[in-house]
Design a protein around this motif. Structure first.
Motif, mmCIF file in Angstrom:
data_model
loop_
_atom_site.group_PDB
_atom_site.id
_atom_site.type_symbol
_atom_site.label_atom_id
_atom_site.label_comp_id
_atom_site.label_asym_id
_atom_site.label_seq_id
_atom_site.Cartn_x
_atom_site.Cartn_y
_atom_site.Cartn_z
ATOM 1 N N SER A 199 0.766 -1.185 -0.017
ATOM 2 C CA SER A 199 -0.094 -0.051 0.201
ATOM 3 C C SER A 199 0.936 1.374 -0.042
ATOM 4 O O SER A 199 0.414 2.586 -0.311
ATOM 5 N N LEU A 200 2.154 1.312 0.384
ATOM 6 C CA LEU A 200 3.092 2.371 0.313
ATOM 7 C C LEU A 200 4.006 2.591 -1.022
ATOM 8 O O LEU A 200 4.597 3.406 -0.942
ATOM 9 N N VAL A 201 3.922 1.575 -1.786
ATOM 10 C CA VAL A 201 4.493 1.755 -3.080
ATOM 11 C C VAL A 201 4.191 2.896 -3.816
ATOM 12 O O VAL A 201 2.866 3.133 -4.024
ATOM 13 N N GLY A 202 4.986 3.810 -4.179
ATOM 14 C CA GLY A 202 4.765 5.244 -4.851
ATOM 15 C C GLY A 202 4.318 6.201 -3.811
ATOM 16 O O GLY A 202 3.955 7.386 -4.212
ATOM 17 N N LEU A 212 14.370 -2.911 9.253
ATOM 18 C CA LEU A 212 13.030 -2.073 9.563
ATOM 19 C C LEU A 212 13.212 -0.519 9.419
ATOM 20 O O LEU A 212 14.221 -0.083 10.047
ATOM 21 N N THR A 213 12.449 -0.034 8.755
ATOM 22 C CA THR A 213 12.835 1.525 8.291
ATOM 23 C C THR A 213 11.585 2.215 9.072
ATOM 24 O O THR A 213 10.506 1.927 8.737
ATOM 25 N N HIS A 214 11.697 3.063 9.854
ATOM 26 C CA HIS A 214 10.626 3.687 10.655
ATOM 27 C C HIS A 214 9.762 4.562 9.712
ATOM 28 O O HIS A 214 10.450 5.381 8.645
ATOM 29 N N TRP A 215 8.474 4.677 9.540
ATOM 30 C CA TRP A 215 7.754 5.294 8.702
ATOM 31 C C TRP A 215 6.617 6.364 9.409
ATOM 32 O O TRP A 215 6.919 7.598 9.201
ATOM 33 N N GLY A 223 5.005 6.643 13.622
ATOM 34 C CA GLY A 223 4.639 6.146 14.554
ATOM 35 C C GLY A 223 5.023 4.835 14.961
ATOM 36 O O GLY A 223 6.294 4.749 14.978
ATOM 37 N N ASP A 224 4.051 3.816 15.156
ATOM 38 C CA ASP A 224 4.434 2.345 15.309
ATOM 39 C C ASP A 224 4.752 1.723 13.939
ATOM 40 O O ASP A 224 4.508 0.449 14.066
ATOM 41 N N VAL A 225 4.463 2.628 12.948
ATOM 42 C CA VAL A 225 4.628 1.622 11.611
ATOM 43 C C VAL A 225 6.040 1.740 11.203
ATOM 44 O O VAL A 225 6.484 2.828 10.960
ATOM 45 N N PHE A 226 6.232 0.658 10.681
ATOM 46 C CA PHE A 226 7.870 0.415 9.893
ATOM 47 C C PHE A 226 7.818 -0.157 8.650
ATOM 48 O O PHE A 226 6.644 -0.530 8.345
ATOM 49 N N THR A 227 8.439 -0.105 7.879
ATOM 50 C CA THR A 227 8.784 -0.678 6.594
ATOM 51 C C THR A 227 9.888 -1.639 6.442
ATOM 52 O O THR A 227 10.883 -1.330 6.983
ATOM 53 N N PHE A 228 9.612 -2.434 5.138
ATOM 54 C CA PHE A 228 10.856 -3.546 4.824
ATOM 55 C C PHE A 228 10.402 -3.783 3.519
ATOM 56 O O PHE A 228 9.149 -3.526 2.837
ATOM 57 N N THR A 229 11.631 -4.046 2.598
ATOM 58 C CA THR A 229 11.348 -4.279 1.344
ATOM 59 C C THR A 229 11.745 -5.772 1.066
ATOM 60 O O THR A 229 12.487 -6.385 1.975
ATOM 61 N N LEU A 230 11.161 -6.338 -0.199
ATOM 62 C CA LEU A 230 11.402 -7.646 -0.543
ATOM 63 C C LEU A 230 11.652 -7.993 -1.867
ATOM 64 O O LEU A 230 11.142 -7.137 -2.585
ATOM 65 N N VAL A 231 12.326 -9.042 -2.277
ATOM 66 C CA VAL A 231 12.460 -9.110 -3.649
ATOM 67 C C VAL A 231 12.711 -10.667 -3.599
ATOM 68 O O VAL A 231 13.628 -11.366 -2.911
ATOM 69 N N ASN A 232 11.666 -11.573 -4.175
ATOM 70 C CA ASN A 232 11.789 -13.072 -4.324
ATOM 71 C C ASN A 232 10.886 -13.280 -5.316
ATOM 72 O O ASN A 232 10.294 -12.416 -5.993
ATOM 73 N N GLU A 233 10.420 -14.795 -5.494
ATOM 74 C CA GLU A 233 9.625 -15.256 -6.513
ATOM 75 C C GLU A 233 8.610 -14.535 -6.504
ATOM 76 O O GLU A 233 7.809 -13.983 -7.742
ATOM 77 N N PRO A 235 6.956 9.507 2.221
ATOM 78 C CA PRO A 235 6.822 9.232 3.520
ATOM 79 C C PRO A 235 6.316 10.667 4.132
ATOM 80 O O PRO A 235 6.082 11.723 3.415
ATOM 81 N N PRO A 236 5.700 10.532 5.304
ATOM 82 C CA PRO A 236 4.896 11.640 5.810
ATOM 83 C C PRO A 236 5.891 12.713 6.109
ATOM 84 O O PRO A 236 6.892 12.598 6.556
ATOM 85 N N ALA A 237 5.380 14.036 5.903
ATOM 86 C CA ALA A 237 6.349 15.091 6.259
ATOM 87 C C ALA A 237 6.495 15.227 7.610
ATOM 88 O O ALA A 237 7.671 15.650 7.923
ATOM 89 N N ALA A 238 5.897 15.008 8.394
ATOM 90 C CA ALA A 238 6.316 15.222 10.081
ATOM 91 C C ALA A 238 5.731 13.875 10.567
ATOM 92 O O ALA A 238 4.563 13.854 11.492
ATOM 93 N N PRO A 239 6.364 12.741 10.305
ATOM 94 C CA PRO A 239 5.980 11.379 10.945
ATOM 95 C C PRO A 239 5.928 11.540 12.659
ATOM 96 O O PRO A 239 6.768 12.149 13.173
#
Length: 517
Positions: A417-420, A470-473, A475-485, A423-427
């Motif tokens: 849901s965060l692709v594109g 994990l990268t902070h986005w 509040g309590d929401v972080f993100t991570f990236t994946l590349v696999n099948e 990031p929030p200007a003031a997280p």
């Protein structure tokens, strides 16, 4: 021929995309059945179609930049065309020929269905044999379904398992048995009243058939199909593919250029996606299919058991938007062409670099198979659709390239849901990292570990832990990236913490992505 893939699905291409996107499919209604069978196609039309394949293939190679492709056509019981194009590996200078071995991906389902049909013919099993008869530990979330689900239910994707159930467990490194055992934690759709394409459901059925025969699936496939047909370059083991000197390696397109992909090792779901073969070998299989189980005068597969596999067993997609309904048999897409001719087909695709398709139209006496070493962009499907347009009508009827490219776009599109999203200007600030660290359990995916490593959070997941920073986005929401099948480059997942739990967006597609500390 193939199917409408859901967002983010990679090893998908089973569910009738031809019928879903175009008018090349048809229905099995009583009205259709009452119509007279189409007459023979003129020899000149067939010969002209074959004569145009060189140019059609070359044009598609040029327009797509695809590294390599091989094509074969069978007429009745003879291979009348077999040729390779391009290279096995970008920059290597190694040419593709008709003996180059490709990974078939989901075309493996159709090939494997013939292994099952052969066993049905011998009486070892029946299509309606309960899976538990030979795989007693196989369990789903409903006790009654677990007891009743049959080989046929799983080969026609009617068990109720969710779409592509288990695929992401395979990406995490779980073995075939571990994936199949964890399917019991997934919610089920209505049994025998829904269609959801599942690689590991079909795999469970095939494993049960192999158990009945007393051998593993790859050995059974060799003994009853590959060896009798003389398919000496075909195997259901990844190690055999990796050992071939003349093999095509997978490619993906990055920044407009084709580069070698990370590769796919599909042994865990070998019956659903693990076959590798050449077009010369596949032509022998297609000749057997056109011969209703007979090859060079020898009965390979029982005709009745094989007929059931290529008979519509379930509607895989409803009609709509000017297209007919699509249907699935046992490991085959089935329907009618725009000219009213019965057909069966399947596509296969690996997001790490394979795209395949075959189409057989028995009333024409013809079948075509196209194997490529690039991820799914519709080239194989386009060539085969163009060929059968020329056979049936004498000219290409539609812009198949655009049609299939648009239909397959989601397969190579990153998820999240965060692709594109900027990031929030003031997280909102995160809490102290210690508020998030610890071990979290999940029955389906297994445990995860969240640790503070040098002032940053790292998530570890899978039996051979995959470590994801994990990268902070916010509040309590972080993100991570994946590349696999199953995760195309650019995929982003949220990790949303709440009290004693964390929900991983990428792993929550069936509502089982919450892990509890």
């Amino acid at each position: 021929m193939f199917g409408t893939p859901s967002q983010g699905r990679r090893r998908f291409l089973g569910a009738t995309l031809c019928g879903a996107l175009a008018s090349c499919g048809g229905s099995d209604s009583d009205a259709d059945a009452a119509q007279p069978a189409p007459g023979p196609v003129p020899d000149k039309q067939v010969n002209d179609a074959i004569a145009q394949l060189d140019k059609l293939a070359a044009d598609l190679m040029t327009s797509s930049g695809l590294p390599g492709m091989a094509v074969a056509v069978v007429r009745v019981d003879q291979t009348v065309y077999a040729k390779g194009f391009g290279t096995r590996l970008v920059g290597s200078g190694t040419a593709v020929d008709a003996d180059t071995v490709f990974q078939l991906a989901s075309v493996s389902k159709s090939v494997g269905s013939c292994v099952v049909a052969q066993q049905v013919g011998t009486g070892s099993v029946a299509w309606n044999t309960p899976v538990r008869a030979h795989l007693p530990w196989f369990t789903l979330s409903d006790a009654e379904v677990s007891q009743e689900v049959t080989v046929a239910d799983l080969y026609s994707h009617q068990s109720g398992l969710p779409d592509h159930a288990g695929d992401r467990l395979e990406d995490l490194g779980y073995s075939q048995t571990e994936v199949l055992q964890r399917l019991r934690y997934l919610p089920l759709h209505p049994f025998r009243n829904s269609y959801f394409y599942t690689n590991f459901g079909l795999t469970a059925a095939a494993v049960s058939v192999a158990q009945a025969a007393g051998v593993d699936w790859a050995t059974l496939s060799e003994r009853v199909l590959y060896q009798p047909l003389g398919m000496s370059s075909t195997s259901s083991r990844y190690a055999d593919f990796a050992a071939r000197s003349n093999r095509a390696l997978g490619h993906v397109r990055l920044n407009g250029k084709w580069v070698q992909g990370i590769g796919s090792m599909p042994d865990a779901q070998s019956p659903a996606g693990g076959v590798s073969s050449s077009v010369n070998d596949m032509a022998k299989w297609l000749a057997m299919m056109l011969g209703k189980g007979v090859y060079k005068g020898k009965r390979i597969v029982d005709a009745t058991a094989l007929s059931a596999a290529i008979t519509a067993q379930v509607q895989s997609a409803p009609p709509g938007a000017g297209r007919p309904a699509s249907f699935y048999g046992y490991g085959f897409n089935v329907g009618t062409t725009a000219a009213g001719r019965a057909m069966f087909s399947h596509s296969g695709g690996f997001g790490a670099g394979a795209a395949t398709n075959f189409v057989a139209v028995p009333s024409t006496g013809l079948a075509i198979v196209t194997l490529t070493n690039g991820y799914p962009i519709g080239v194989a499907e386009t060539l085969n659709a163009q060929f059968f347009d020329l056979v049936q009508f004498g000219s290409i009827q539609r812009d198949w390239g655009t049609l299939f490219a648009n239909g397959l776009a989601s397969v190579i599109t990153p998820e999240g849901s965060l692709v594109g999203v900027s990031p929030p200007a003031a997280p909102l600030p995160a809490r102290a990292l210690s508020a998030y660290t610890g071990t979290y359990r999940n029955d389906y995916h297994g445990p995860i570990q969240v640790a503070d490593q040098g002032g940053s959070l790292v998530l570890s997941i899978g039996p051979i832990p995959m470590k994801l920073p994990l990268t902070h986005w916010d509040g309590d929401v972080f993100t991570f990236t994946l590349v696999n099948e199953n995760a195309a480059p650019g995929t982003i997942s949220k990790a949303s913490f709440l009290s004693d739990r964390v929900t991983l967006e990428y792993y929550d597609e069936d509502g089982v992505g919450t892990f509890i500390r």
